[in-house]
Design a protein around this motif. Structure first.
Motif, PDB file in Angstrom:
ATOM      1  N   ARG A  50       1.699  -4.134  -0.559  1.00 18.49           N
ATOM      2  CA  ARG A  50       0.741  -4.292   0.547  1.00 18.49           C
ATOM      3  C   ARG A  50       0.843  -5.662   1.221  1.00 18.49           C
ATOM      4  NH1 ARG A  50      -3.025  -1.657  -3.084  1.00 18.49           N
ATOM      5  NH2 ARG A  50      -3.066   0.545  -2.572  1.00 18.49           N
ATOM      6  N   LEU A  81      -4.771  -6.128   4.180  1.00 15.04           N
ATOM      7  CA  LEU A  81      -4.268  -4.814   3.749  1.00 15.04           C
ATOM      8  C   LEU A  81      -4.808  -4.445   2.365  1.00 15.04           C
ATOM      9  CD1 LEU A  81      -0.561  -4.951   4.977  1.00 15.04           C
ATOM     10  CD2 LEU A  81      -2.503  -3.756   6.017  1.00 15.04           C
ATOM     11  N   ASN A  82      -4.882  -5.418   1.460  1.00 13.02           N
ATOM     12  CA  ASN A  82      -5.444  -5.144   0.130  1.00 13.02           C
ATOM     13  C   ASN A  82      -6.929  -4.826   0.208  1.00 13.02           C
ATOM     14  OD1 ASN A  82      -3.405  -5.284  -2.025  1.00 13.02           O
ATOM     15  ND2 ASN A  82      -2.992  -7.270  -1.117  1.00 13.02           N
ATOM     16  N   ALA A  85      -7.225  -1.303   1.512  1.00  9.79           N
ATOM     17  CA  ALA A  85      -6.842  -0.340   0.472  1.00  9.79           C
ATOM     18  C   ALA A  85      -7.953  -0.200  -0.557  1.00  9.79           C
ATOM     19  CB  ALA A  85      -5.537  -0.756  -0.193  1.00  9.79           C
ATOM     20  N   ASP A  91      -2.525   3.963   4.759  1.00  7.13           N
ATOM     21  CA  ASP A  91      -1.778   3.171   5.734  1.00  7.13           C
ATOM     22  C   ASP A  91      -2.123   3.539   7.176  1.00  7.13           C
ATOM     23  OD1 ASP A  91      -0.597   1.782   3.691  1.00  7.13           O
ATOM     24  OD2 ASP A  91       1.306   2.870   3.777  1.00  7.13           O
TER      25      ASP A  91
END
Length: 131
Positions: A50, A81-82, A85, A91
């Protein structure tokens, strides 16, 4: 290697299934590897970790060109991004969130703000999605 993507390497948006807030230019993974001066397997590892975001467009995995600044990934991108997530975003959903219009941020989208002074604000907003 140049600091900018040559016009023939950046792929204009052409997938009709993509959202209206998608980025204008895309890079293929080999182009990202060349731009970052790493191997293609390192790019795949960065996606798994990520550090980068890649989605399939026209049957090919691509990455928004503006998420790679010169020869580096935008500083706060891996953290955002982490956080996304952790909030349950895949995505495609992360891409939609990064490019969703937001008039309260400079550049009118979180992805554009990541490259400027509002990167920490983008991280705070991504963190709040988990609650």
């Amino acid at each position: 290697m140049t600091d900018s993507v040559p016009a023939d390497r950046a792929v204009p948006h052409s997938d009709s299934a993509a959202g209206p807030a998608d980025p204008a230019d895309w890079l293929t993974l080999p182009d990202v590897a060349e731009r970052l001066d790493v191997s293609i397997s390192k790019v795949h590892q960065m996606i798994r970790d990520r550090e980068l975001l890649a989605v399939r467009r026209d049957g090919v995995r691509r990455m928004p060109a503006d998420l790679v600044a010169n020869q580096t990934v935008l500083k706060h991108l891996p953290g955002v991004l982490n956080l996304l997530a952790d909030a349950g975003y895949d995505d495609e959903a992360a891409l939609r969130w990064l490019y969703a219009p937001d008039d309260t941020l400079p550049g009118a989208a979180p992805a554009k703000a990541l490259a400027g002074d509002q990167a920490r604000e983008v991280k705070r907003r991504a963190q709040a999605l988990g609650f």
